[in-house]
Design a protein around this motif. Structure first.
Motif, PDB file in Angstrom:
ATOM      1  N   THR A   1       0.830  -1.207   0.000  1.00  0.00           N
ATOM      2  CA  THR A   1       0.000   0.000   0.000  1.00  0.00           C
ATOM      3  C   THR A   1       0.865   1.258   0.000  1.00  0.00           C
ATOM      4  N   HIS A   2       1.928   1.253   0.816  1.00  0.00           N
ATOM      5  CA  HIS A   2       2.778   2.443   0.882  1.00  0.00           C
ATOM      6  C   HIS A   2       3.452   2.704  -0.471  1.00  0.00           C
ATOM      7  N   THR A   3       3.909   1.627  -1.112  1.00  0.00           N
ATOM      8  CA  THR A   3       4.514   1.795  -2.442  1.00  0.00           C
ATOM      9  C   THR A   3       3.471   2.314  -3.442  1.00  0.00           C
TER      10      THR A   3
ATOM     11  N   MET B   1       1.041   4.271  -2.839  1.00  0.00           N
ATOM     12  CA  MET B   1       0.880   5.711  -2.576  1.00  0.00           C
ATOM     13  C   MET B   1       1.959   6.517  -3.292  1.00  0.00           C
ATOM     14  N   HIS B   2       3.192   6.015  -3.255  1.00  0.00           N
ATOM     15  CA  HIS B   2       4.280   6.731  -3.938  1.00  0.00           C
ATOM     16  C   HIS B   2       4.104   6.656  -5.457  1.00  0.00           C
ATOM     17  N   LEU B   3       3.609   5.520  -5.959  1.00  0.00           N
ATOM     18  CA  LEU B   3       3.311   5.425  -7.396  1.00  0.00           C
ATOM     19  C   LEU B   3       2.280   6.483  -7.779  1.00  0.00           C
TER      20      LEU B   3
ATOM     21  N   ALA C   1      12.044  11.559   0.319  1.00  0.00           N
ATOM     22  CA  ALA C   1      12.532  11.335   1.678  1.00  0.00           C
ATOM     23  C   ALA C   1      11.385  10.667   2.425  1.00  0.00           C
ATOM     24  N   ASP C   2      11.658   9.519   3.068  1.00  0.00           N
ATOM     25  CA  ASP C   2      10.556   8.711   3.593  1.00  0.00           C
ATOM     26  C   ASP C   2      11.066   7.741   4.652  1.00  0.00           C
ATOM     27  N   GLY C   3      10.242   7.546   5.688  1.00  0.00           N
ATOM     28  CA  GLY C   3      10.615   6.614   6.748  1.00  0.00           C
ATOM     29  C   GLY C   3       9.866   5.301   6.696  1.00  0.00           C
TER      30      GLY C   3
ATOM     31  N   THR D   1       7.991   1.593   5.061  1.00  0.00           N
ATOM     32  CA  THR D   1       8.454   0.308   4.529  1.00  0.00           C
ATOM     33  C   THR D   1       7.787   0.065   3.177  1.00  0.00           C
ATOM     34  N   HIS D   2       8.599  -0.411   2.225  1.00  0.00           N
ATOM     35  CA  HIS D   2       8.143  -0.581   0.838  1.00  0.00           C
ATOM     36  C   HIS D   2       8.523  -1.955   0.314  1.00  0.00           C
ATOM     37  N   VAL D   3       7.760  -2.429  -0.685  1.00  0.00           N
ATOM     38  CA  VAL D   3       8.162  -3.646  -1.393  1.00  0.00           C
ATOM     39  C   VAL D   3       9.397  -3.329  -2.245  1.00  0.00           C
TER      40      VAL D   3
HETATM   41 ZN   LIG Z   1       5.833   7.467   1.997  1.00  0.00          ZN
END
Ligand SMILES: [Zn+2]
Length: 240
Positions: free
Chosen positions: A101-103, A105-107, A204-206, A208-210
């Motif tokens: 989900t976090h990835t 969001m960045h997409l 810049a991000d803290g 967790t991503h695939v």
């Molecule tokens: Zn993020």
């Protein structure tokens, strides 16, 4: 200080750790290191288990409070004792859904920037769903179809995702990071963690991503809402 192992390796599910503090009344435990994600940046904390010599206890949340990373423990398991050697284990299914989900969001941020030049103003996520706000007024014609197709194309193209740690002076001079307002990070932060969806979006991000966009799944925009002038909310969901 708790060493946050997920900053280097989001795929580590378990670690051995030493209990550094116990708050018995609050049923909270601090460790010298952890695999549990600390709630923040729109990403919820991990759930899981801490197993001490007294037995396992379920972890229901992880928050930073006055500089201490506290693991909140359920009522019905034994709390460890300060100095105990424990095993910290995250609920991996939930974490991996949050990474996808976090990835996603960045997409979404990268695709909207490329398509319309609009920046994100906020967001929040749960496993396999989330919302992000963008500075649109109004949303352009055909927004949902255009963006769904573009995000799913980025997923299919299987872009690698890289984690790096940059010296502040280098990060603030990076054109891609300037776009995402890296200069707003407090000056006391000397090393900046960067998530790079290679060729699409760098922030810049803290979180967790695939490790590859192909792991995200299928992306859908479930709803768009107006949250006032220059602020439009986009709700998304993922499926396998
Ligand atoms: Zn993020």
């Amino acid at each position: 200080m708790t060493e946050l192992l997920y900053l280097e390796d989001a795929y580590q599910r378990e670690c051995q750790a030493t209990v550094s503090q116990v708050d018995s009344d609050g049923r909270r435990v601090a460790l010298d290191k952890t695999v549990f994600y600390v709630q923040g940046g729109g990403q919820p904390a991990d759930h899981g288990t801490i197993t001490s010599p007294a037995g396992p206890v379920v972890v229901t949340g992880v928050k930073r409070d006055s500089g201490v990373v506290w693991h909140s423990c359920a009522e019905d398991g034994p709390l460890p004792t300060t100095g105990d050697q424990v095993t910290a284990t995250i609920d991996w299914d939930r974490r991996h859904q949050l990474m996808r989900t976090h990835t996603a969001m960045h997409l979404l941020c990268g695709v909207i920037w490329n398509e319309y030049g609009k920046a994100v103003t906020g967001g929040n996520m749960e496993p396999l769903s989330g919302r992000m706000d963008f500075e649109f007024d109004p949303l352009p014609e055909g927004f949902k179809d255009t963006i769904e197709a573009a995000v799913n194309a980025e997923i299919t193209s299987a872009r690698p995702i890289e984690v790096s740690f940059l010296d502040r002076s280098i990060a603030v001079a990076d054109a891609d990071l300037i776009r995402t307002k890296v200069n707003l990070i407090p000056e006391s932060v000397t090393t900046i963690r960067v998530i790079d969806i290679v060729g699409l979006d760098k922030q810049a991000d803290g979180g967790t991503h695939v490790e590859n966009t192909a792991d995200v799944g299928t992306f859908t925009i479930t709803k768009t809402e107006s949250k006032g002038k220059g602020n439009k909310r986009v709700r998304i969901a993922l499926s396998d």
